[in-house]
Design an enzyme around this catalytic site. Structure first.
Site, PDB file in Angstrom:
ATOM      1  CG  ASN A   1      -2.191  -0.852   0.936  1.00 36.93           C
ATOM      2  OD1 ASN A   1      -3.060  -0.477   0.153  1.00 36.93           O
ATOM      3  ND2 ASN A   1      -2.246  -2.018   1.559  1.00 36.93           N
TER       4      ASN A   1
ATOM      5  CG  LEU B   1      -1.812   5.079  15.800  1.00 32.02           C
ATOM      6  CD1 LEU B   1      -2.054   6.363  15.008  1.00 32.02           C
ATOM      7  CD2 LEU B   1      -0.385   4.605  15.609  1.00 32.02           C
TER       8      LEU B   1
ATOM      9  CG  HIS C   1      -9.241  -3.230   8.576  1.00 30.24           C
ATOM     10  ND1 HIS C   1      -8.261  -3.824   9.359  1.00 30.24           N
ATOM     11  CD2 HIS C   1     -10.321  -4.042   8.631  1.00 30.24           C
ATOM     12  CE1 HIS C   1      -8.752  -4.948   9.870  1.00 30.24           C
ATOM     13  NE2 HIS C   1      -9.985  -5.098   9.449  1.00 30.24           N
TER      14      HIS C   1
ATOM     15  CG  ASP D   1     -11.537   6.154  16.687  1.00 33.77           C
ATOM     16  OD1 ASP D   1     -10.900   5.072  16.740  1.00 33.77           O
ATOM     17  OD2 ASP D   1     -12.775   6.202  16.624  1.00 33.77           O
ATOM     18  CD  GLU D   2      -7.990   8.628  21.982  1.00 33.33           C
ATOM     19  OE1 GLU D   2      -8.583   8.212  22.987  1.00 33.33           O
ATOM     20  OE2 GLU D   2      -7.799   9.833  21.742  1.00 33.33           O
TER      21      GLU D   2
ATOM     22  CG  ASP E   1      -8.370  -2.366  12.353  1.00 33.79           C
ATOM     23  OD1 ASP E   1      -7.466  -1.665  11.863  1.00 33.79           O
ATOM     24  OD2 ASP E   1      -8.201  -3.552  12.677  1.00 33.79           O
TER      25      ASP E   1
END
Ligand code: GAR
Length: 186
Positions: free
Chosen positions: A13, A92, A108, A140-141, A144
């Site tokens: 990718n 992350l 994903h 976000d947190e 996926d």
């Protein structure tokens, strides 16, 4: 748009993004760095072959936040404005997500919210779905998870194996990531 790409492995990718940016397919953009959390990621050589600077930031037993702080600093040093996760296989930390608000995207290999996590293609295959695909989304947190930018569908064919299905999804991933970047660059 200065782009930084995070990888952990093969980097197909990442290659699709670098090549599309290079050819002008994604306007007004530049890939300024490819960062890997694995020193042996095959994608590193592919980035170097394309003249893109690479940095390895291994976890080395550190806490997630500490590891992420070093990656954030490498990205900020180069004024990265958009972070693309491309097969980056770590969650992350909240600090990372907050350091680049609405500026981190991920790909994903499933139609999220279906089949988050590892081996999404096999999860979909085993669930005998008729259609799966891939998703490009803001990060976000959660794993996926986050607002969807776009999705591409891939049918599961009667004689598919996990491998053949994964290969067709991967093909769509490359186009989907470039399409998403074109939308964001505009
Ligand atoms: C891709 O299939 C990507 O969607 C997936 O890892 C692969 C990386 O391949 N990412 C995830 O599963 C994230 N949860 P690549 O290194 O050749 O791009």
């Amino acid at each position: 748009m200065k782009i930084g790409i995070l990888i952990s492995g093969r980097g197909s990718n990442m290659v699709a993004i670098v090549d599309a940016v290079r050819s002008g397919d994604v306007p007004s953009s530049e890939v300024v760095v490819v960062i890997s959390d694995k020193a042996d990621a095959a994608g590193l050589a592919k980035a170097r072959e394309r003249g893109v600077e690479t940095v390895v930031v291994e976890r080395n037993g550190r806490k997630r936040a500490e590891h992420d702080a070093e990656i954030i600093s490498e990205l900020k040093k180069r004024d990265v404005e958009l972070v693309c996760l491309a097969g980056y296989m770590r969650l992350l930390s909240p600090d990372f997500v907050q350091a680049f608000p609405n500026k981190i995207i991920n790909i994903h290999p499933s139609l999220l919210p279906a089949f988050p996590g590892l081996n999404a293609q096999k999860q979909a295959f085993d669930a005998r779905v008729k259609v799966t695909g891939c998703t490009v989304h803001y990060v976000d947190e959660l794993l996926d998870h986050g607002p969807v930018i776009l999705q591409r569908e891939v049918p599961r064919l009667p004689d598919d194996t996990v491998e053949s299905l994964s290969a067709r999804i991967l093909e769509q991933e490359h186009g989907a990531y470039v399409d998403a970047l074109r939308i964001l660059a505009r």
